[in-house]
Design a protein around this motif. Structure first.
Motif, PDB file in Angstrom:
ATOM      1  N   ARG A 143      43.743  -3.678  12.341  1.00 42.97           N
ATOM      2  CA  ARG A 143      44.861  -3.939  13.247  1.00 42.97           C
ATOM      3  C   ARG A 143      44.600  -3.303  14.620  1.00 42.97           C
ATOM      4  N   MET A 144      43.846  -2.170  14.630  1.00 39.62           N
ATOM      5  CA  MET A 144      43.533  -1.549  15.927  1.00 39.62           C
ATOM      6  C   MET A 144      42.548  -2.420  16.714  1.00 39.62           C
ATOM      7  N   VAL A 145      41.572  -2.994  16.026  1.00 35.07           N
ATOM      8  CA  VAL A 145      40.635  -3.885  16.720  1.00 35.07           C
ATOM      9  C   VAL A 145      41.394  -5.104  17.227  1.00 35.07           C
ATOM     10  N   ASP A 146      42.258  -5.628  16.349  1.00 34.77           N
ATOM     11  CA  ASP A 146      43.047  -6.799  16.730  1.00 34.77           C
ATOM     12  C   ASP A 146      43.865  -6.503  17.993  1.00 34.77           C
ATOM     13  N   LEU A 147      44.422  -5.309  18.073  1.00 37.43           N
ATOM     14  CA  LEU A 147      45.221  -4.942  19.250  1.00 37.43           C
ATOM     15  C   LEU A 147      44.334  -4.752  20.483  1.00 37.43           C
ATOM     16  N   LEU A 148      43.239  -4.020  20.308  1.00 40.17           N
ATOM     17  CA  LEU A 148      42.430  -3.658  21.474  1.00 40.17           C
ATOM     18  C   LEU A 148      41.571  -4.805  21.999  1.00 40.17           C
ATOM     19  N   THR A 149      41.356  -5.824  21.170  1.00 44.35           N
ATOM     20  CA  THR A 149      40.504  -6.927  21.629  1.00 44.35           C
ATOM     21  C   THR A 149      41.054  -7.607  22.882  1.00 44.35           C
ATOM     22  N   GLN A 150      42.337  -7.401  23.172  1.00 39.23           N
ATOM     23  CA  GLN A 150      42.861  -8.030  24.385  1.00 39.23           C
ATOM     24  C   GLN A 150      42.145  -7.521  25.644  1.00 39.23           C
ATOM     25  N   ASP A 151      41.540  -6.322  25.545  1.00 45.18           N
ATOM     26  CA  ASP A 151      40.867  -5.753  26.717  1.00 45.18           C
ATOM     27  C   ASP A 151      39.351  -5.923  26.665  1.00 45.18           C
ATOM     28  N   TYR A 152      38.831  -6.622  25.654  1.00 43.50           N
ATOM     29  CA  TYR A 152      37.372  -6.702  25.497  1.00 43.50           C
ATOM     30  C   TYR A 152      36.900  -8.156  25.442  1.00 43.50           C
ATOM     31  N   ASP A 153      35.622  -8.328  25.786  1.00 38.81           N
ATOM     32  CA  ASP A 153      35.036  -9.671  25.823  1.00 38.81           C
ATOM     33  C   ASP A 153      34.243  -9.980  24.553  1.00 38.81           C
ATOM     34  N   VAL A 154      33.685  -8.927  23.960  1.00 42.18           N
ATOM     35  CA  VAL A 154      32.804  -9.124  22.809  1.00 42.18           C
ATOM     36  C   VAL A 154      33.201  -8.111  21.725  1.00 42.18           C
ATOM     37  N   VAL A 155      33.256  -8.558  20.459  1.00 46.98           N
ATOM     38  CA  VAL A 155      33.501  -7.639  19.347  1.00 46.98           C
ATOM     39  C   VAL A 155      32.318  -7.734  18.383  1.00 46.98           C
ATOM     40  N   VAL A 156      31.737  -6.599  18.038  1.00 52.70           N
ATOM     41  CA  VAL A 156      30.560  -6.602  17.166  1.00 52.70           C
ATOM     42  C   VAL A 156      30.795  -5.767  15.917  1.00 52.70           C
ATOM     43  N   ARG A 157      30.512  -6.358  14.769  1.00 56.61           N
ATOM     44  CA  ARG A 157      30.449  -5.589  13.518  1.00 56.61           C
ATOM     45  C   ARG A 157      29.022  -5.087  13.386  1.00 56.61           C
ATOM     46  N   TYR A 158      28.840  -3.798  13.131  1.00 56.90           N
ATOM     47  CA  TYR A 158      27.476  -3.251  13.177  1.00 56.90           C
ATOM     48  C   TYR A 158      26.973  -2.659  11.866  1.00 56.90           C
ATOM     49  N   GLN A 159      27.774  -2.649  10.828  1.00 58.62           N
ATOM     50  CA  GLN A 159      27.296  -2.118   9.535  1.00 58.62           C
ATOM     51  C   GLN A 159      28.188  -2.666   8.432  1.00 58.62           C
ATOM     52  N   GLY A 160      27.776  -2.393   7.199  1.00 61.87           N
ATOM     53  CA  GLY A 160      28.598  -2.725   6.046  1.00 61.87           C
ATOM     54  C   GLY A 160      28.569  -4.209   5.725  1.00 61.87           C
ATOM     55  N   ILE A 194      32.478  -4.393  25.665  1.00 64.10           N
ATOM     56  CA  ILE A 194      32.053  -4.615  24.278  1.00 64.10           C
ATOM     57  C   ILE A 194      32.767  -3.628  23.347  1.00 64.10           C
ATOM     58  N   LEU A 195      33.281  -4.189  22.267  1.00 63.49           N
ATOM     59  CA  LEU A 195      33.984  -3.382  21.266  1.00 63.49           C
ATOM     60  C   LEU A 195      33.153  -3.387  19.985  1.00 63.49           C
ATOM     61  N   PHE A 196      32.869  -2.210  19.471  1.00 61.54           N
ATOM     62  CA  PHE A 196      32.067  -2.087  18.255  1.00 61.54           C
ATOM     63  C   PHE A 196      33.003  -1.749  17.096  1.00 61.54           C
ATOM     64  N   GLU A 197      32.961  -2.574  16.071  1.00 61.07           N
ATOM     65  CA  GLU A 197      33.912  -2.420  14.959  1.00 61.07           C
ATOM     66  C   GLU A 197      33.209  -1.912  13.710  1.00 61.07           C
ATOM     67  N   ALA A 198      33.694  -0.768  13.206  1.00 61.53           N
ATOM     68  CA  ALA A 198      33.074  -0.195  12.007  1.00 61.53           C
ATOM     69  C   ALA A 198      33.861  -0.552  10.765  1.00 61.53           C
ATOM     70  N   GLN A 199      33.198  -0.407   9.636  1.00 60.12           N
ATOM     71  CA  GLN A 199      33.858  -0.587   8.346  1.00 60.12           C
ATOM     72  C   GLN A 199      33.858   0.770   7.638  1.00 60.12           C
ATOM     73  N   LEU A 200      34.841   0.998   6.786  1.00 59.40           N
ATOM     74  CA  LEU A 200      34.982   2.267   6.050  1.00 59.40           C
ATOM     75  C   LEU A 200      35.140   3.457   7.009  1.00 59.40           C
ATOM     76  N   GLY A 201      34.881   4.683   6.558  1.00 60.93           N
ATOM     77  CA  GLY A 201      35.160   5.830   7.419  1.00 60.93           C
ATOM     78  C   GLY A 201      34.086   6.901   7.343  1.00 60.93           C
ATOM     79  N   SER A 202      34.275   7.966   8.143  1.00 60.02           N
ATOM     80  CA  SER A 202      33.272   9.042   8.260  1.00 60.02           C
ATOM     81  C   SER A 202      32.794   9.561   6.901  1.00 60.02           C
ATOM     82  N   LEU A 203      33.752   9.736   5.980  1.00 60.73           N
ATOM     83  CA  LEU A 203      33.401  10.406   4.724  1.00 60.73           C
ATOM     84  C   LEU A 203      32.592   9.504   3.797  1.00 60.73           C
TER      85      LEU A 203
END
Ligand code: GDP
Length: 425
Positions: A18-35, A219-228
């Motif tokens: 939901r945070m990516v969905d919200l913030l994408t209004q300010d970005y041109d590209v969204v990239v998933r980089y893992q997982g 560019i917005l980089f979108e991660a999956q899962l969390g630090s731990l």
């Protein structure tokens, strides 16, 4: 607006989608980089409710280009199924708004099977894998025993490569697990049913990103899962098999020269965890059921009830540090509205001593939570949009977390909808 990564600070499921969905209004590209397809990002917007597994969460925004980077476990079958579901709900996907890296490696049909066979072998010592083939995939990625998505453009070589890999993998399937070997026919079916469908979306996304960077695109980089759950910095061996940290975003996205200026860490107002492994602040029984039901804490992919507990400030501070988060989005504050007193895990007790430090993974199982309590607010927060309109007890709760984790909380979400958000800037 500079480059930004959105990452999970804890065990995943913090509400990154939901945070990516919200913030994408300010970005041109969204990239998933893992997982891969082993976790779900939930997004609710004008098209409906979506549990995205592989697709970047920017696919709902017109004009945003979405990329599946080389660090992703690219499962053609799951991806094609997900693409069809999203398109059926009225979202347009074309090679212009969805691009798959030709350097992403393919999760092969036997990876899921191997995951399942290994979980069966482990019996009561299971790790709680989602059985999506993620661990076998990443093991084979590093052993160089899978194929690049771009090889689909070289059918002859691909065929020979896949047959070699199948013969090799059949040794493990038959001799180690006593399972049926894979056949050429199965492979060919998989190629035509799924790989051919996603092929039009595969391209040199590295070149695309480089030119986007040159043109000053955001560019917005979108991660999956969390630090731990990070393979190197998480609670080994109860981690995922990829790097969930923002530091990995340039590598896994296809833009190794990227500088990440802004790291938005997503933290839930309480703790949840899926699967096995130490979870220091876990609560049980009726208390757990109330929190789980209030937060709808059932896995997006599996429907499994999540383990729940109070916010864990020790783990969260560690998560903030390893992500190098520059700001925090605190989600699901509204879920705590039913509590008269709210528990917070402020320290751990380890071998009779209190500590603020997140322990070495092996020691974690022996840690006990030190709980402090704060006053609750006991009223509905879901219509509040301004910080100063939040009840004092809710503001105090947010400020106590902020102080403990030493990072500004700039977003507070009070409901799942796109606009249920207090922006604190
Ligand atoms: P992700 O994998 O980090 O995106 O997390 P999930 O997909 O598990 O998302 C969290 C769940 O909580 C989803 O069902 C969201 O719609 C929901 N959610 C997110 N933020 C809020 C919030 O502030 N309040 C409530 N009540 N639900 C939220």
């Amino acid at each position: 607006m500079a480059n930004c990564a959105i990452v999970g600070i804890n065990w995943g499921d913090e509400g990154k989608g939901r945070m990516v969905d919200l913030l994408t209004q300010d970005y041109d590209v969204v990239v998933r980089y893992q997982g891969g397809g082993n976790a779900g990002h939930t997004v609710i917007n004008e098209h409906g409710k979506f549990a995205l597994h592989l697709l970047p969460s920017g696919i709902f925004r017109k004009g945003v280009v979405n990329i599946l980077g080389n660090g992703v476990a690219l499962d053609p079958e799951n991806l094609w199924i997900e693409m069809q579901q999203v398109m059926a709900q009225g979202v347009t996907l074309t090679p212009d708004n969805l691009k798959i890296s030709d350097r992403a490696l393919l999760l092969l049909p036997w990876h899921r099977l191997l995951d399942e066979l290994e979980e069966q072998r482990l019996a009561d010592k299971q790790f709680g894998s989602t059985k999506q083939g993620i661990a076998p995939f990443y093991a084979d990625k590093f052993a160089k025993k899978t194929v690049l998505a771009g090889e689909l453009f070289y059918p002859e070589q691909l065929h020979a490569h896949l047959i070699d890999l199948m013969e090799w993998k059949n040794l493990t399937l038959t001799r180690v697990y006593g399972a049926e070997p894979f056949t050429l026919e199965q492979l060919e079916n998989w190629l035509s049913a799924y790989c051919e469908k996603i092929k039009p979306y595969i391209c040199n996304t590295g070149a695309f990103l480089k030119s986007a960077q040159r043109d000053g695109k955001r560019i917005l980089f979108e991660a999956q899962l969390g630090s731990l759950r990070d393979l190197d910095y998480g609670i080994h061996p109860y981690t995922t098999s990829s790097n969930t940290l923002a530091a990995y975003a340039p590598i896994g996205s296809g833009l190794p020269s990227a500088r990440i200026d802004r790291v938005v860490g997503v933290v839930k107002a309480y703790s949840t965890c899926v699967g096995e492994g130490p979870f220091v602040c876990e609560i049980f029984g009726e208390e757990a059921r109330l929190l789980r039901d209030a937060g709808g804490e059932y896995g997006a992919k599996t429907g499994r009830p999540r383990r729940v507990g109070p916010i864990d400030l020790v783990a969260t501070r560690y998560g903030v540090e390893v992500q190098a988060a520059t700001e925090i989005a605190l989600t699901k504050l509204d879920v705590l509205s039913y509590m008269e007193k709210i528990p917070l895990c402020t320290q751990y007790e380890l071998s009779g001593e209190k500590t603020d430090q997140f322990p070495f993974p092996t020691a974690l199982a022996g840690a006990k939570p030190v709980i402090e309590w704060m006053d609750g607010w006991m009223c509905d927060l879901s219509d509040i949009r301004e910080w100063h309109e939040l009840p004092l007890a809710a503001r105090r709760y947010v400020e106590a977390i902020e102080e403990a984790i030493r990072c500004p909380i700039t977003y507070v979400s009070v409901g799942p909808e796109r606009d249920s958000m207090i922006i604190r800037k």
